[in-house]
Design a protein around this motif. Structure first.
Motif, mmCIF file in Angstrom:
data_model
loop_
_atom_site.group_PDB
_atom_site.id
_atom_site.type_symbol
_atom_site.label_atom_id
_atom_site.label_comp_id
_atom_site.label_asym_id
_atom_site.label_seq_id
_atom_site.Cartn_x
_atom_site.Cartn_y
_atom_site.Cartn_z
ATOM 1 N N GLU A 10 0.809 -1.214 0.000
ATOM 2 C CA GLU A 10 0.000 0.000 0.000
ATOM 3 C C GLU A 10 0.842 1.264 0.000
ATOM 4 O O GLU A 10 0.344 2.349 -0.253
ATOM 5 C CB GLU A 10 -1.009 0.015 1.149
ATOM 6 N N HIS A 11 2.146 1.152 0.276
ATOM 7 C CA HIS A 11 3.021 2.315 0.271
ATOM 8 C C HIS A 11 3.849 2.418 -1.005
ATOM 9 O O HIS A 11 4.663 3.321 -1.135
ATOM 10 C CB HIS A 11 3.936 2.297 1.503
ATOM 11 N N GLU A 12 3.648 1.522 -1.939
ATOM 12 C CA GLU A 12 4.363 1.598 -3.208
ATOM 13 C C GLU A 12 3.748 2.690 -4.069
ATOM 14 O O GLU A 12 2.594 3.059 -3.893
ATOM 15 C CB GLU A 12 4.291 0.254 -3.937
ATOM 16 N N ALA A 13 4.529 3.190 -5.003
ATOM 17 C CA ALA A 13 4.018 4.212 -5.924
ATOM 18 C C ALA A 13 2.859 3.631 -6.740
ATOM 19 O O ALA A 13 2.895 2.477 -7.163
ATOM 20 C CB ALA A 13 5.131 4.670 -6.850
ATOM 21 N N ALA A 14 1.837 4.434 -6.923
ATOM 22 C CA ALA A 14 0.673 4.002 -7.692
ATOM 23 C C ALA A 14 1.007 3.962 -9.177
ATOM 24 O O ALA A 14 1.865 4.701 -9.661
ATOM 25 C CB ALA A 14 -0.490 4.959 -7.454
ATOM 26 N N VAL A 15 0.320 3.105 -9.885
ATOM 27 C CA VAL A 15 0.445 3.003 -11.333
ATOM 28 C C VAL A 15 -0.870 3.487 -11.928
ATOM 29 O O VAL A 15 -1.943 3.068 -11.495
ATOM 30 C CB VAL A 15 0.720 1.533 -11.755
ATOM 31 N N ARG A 16 -0.790 4.368 -12.879
ATOM 32 C CA ARG A 16 -1.995 4.913 -13.511
ATOM 33 C C ARG A 16 -2.425 3.974 -14.639
ATOM 34 O O ARG A 16 -1.598 3.452 -15.376
ATOM 35 C CB ARG A 16 -1.711 6.301 -14.060
ATOM 36 N N ALA A 17 -3.738 3.778 -14.764
ATOM 37 C CA ALA A 17 -4.274 2.920 -15.819
ATOM 38 C C ALA A 17 -5.490 3.587 -16.446
ATOM 39 O O ALA A 17 -6.281 4.224 -15.752
ATOM 40 C CB ALA A 17 -4.667 1.562 -15.243
ATOM 41 N N ARG A 20 -10.732 1.051 -7.200
ATOM 42 C CA ARG A 20 -9.635 0.418 -6.444
ATOM 43 C C ARG A 20 -10.181 -0.539 -5.390
ATOM 44 O O ARG A 20 -9.683 -1.667 -5.227
ATOM 45 C CB ARG A 20 -8.754 1.483 -5.784
ATOM 46 N N ASP A 21 -11.222 -0.110 -4.676
ATOM 47 C CA ASP A 21 -11.788 -0.929 -3.607
ATOM 48 C C ASP A 21 -12.335 -2.248 -4.141
ATOM 49 O O ASP A 21 -12.012 -3.319 -3.626
ATOM 50 C CB ASP A 21 -12.883 -0.136 -2.887
ATOM 51 N N VAL A 22 -13.155 -2.181 -5.186
ATOM 52 C CA VAL A 22 -13.736 -3.427 -5.707
ATOM 53 C C VAL A 22 -12.683 -4.301 -6.373
ATOM 54 O O VAL A 22 -12.770 -5.531 -6.325
ATOM 55 C CB VAL A 22 -14.934 -3.178 -6.656
ATOM 56 N N THR A 23 -11.662 -3.675 -6.958
ATOM 57 C CA THR A 23 -10.587 -4.460 -7.565
ATOM 58 C C THR A 23 -9.808 -5.227 -6.511
ATOM 59 O O THR A 23 -9.497 -6.416 -6.680
ATOM 60 C CB THR A 23 -9.650 -3.548 -8.377
#
Length: 72
Positions: free
Chosen positions: A7-14, A42-45
């Protein structure tokens, strides 16, 4: 920060395309819960992936997806 704490990793945009009926539903869920549409996705994924890791059935073929659409 690292693999032990994803959860602290950089986010990836899609960029994701949704059928209009599904996008509208996601917008309604987000509005009802006073969160962003991105948060809902994000939550449902996360829940979908967790269910698969726990041995839950994940729909993975077009026949299952078509059957779900026909139920609507």
């Amino acid at each position: 920060m690292g693999a032990s704490c994803p959860e602290h990793e950089a986010a990836v945009r899609a960029a994701i395309s949704f059928p209009p009926y599904l996008y509208k539903t996601l917008e309604e869920v987000a509005k009802r819960n006073k969160v962003s549409l991105a948060w809902v996705v994000r939550d449902v994924t996360e829940k979908y992936v967790a269910a698969g890791q726990e041995g839950g059935l994940l729909p993975h073929d077009s026949a299952q997806r078509s059957a779900r659409r026909a139920d609507r």
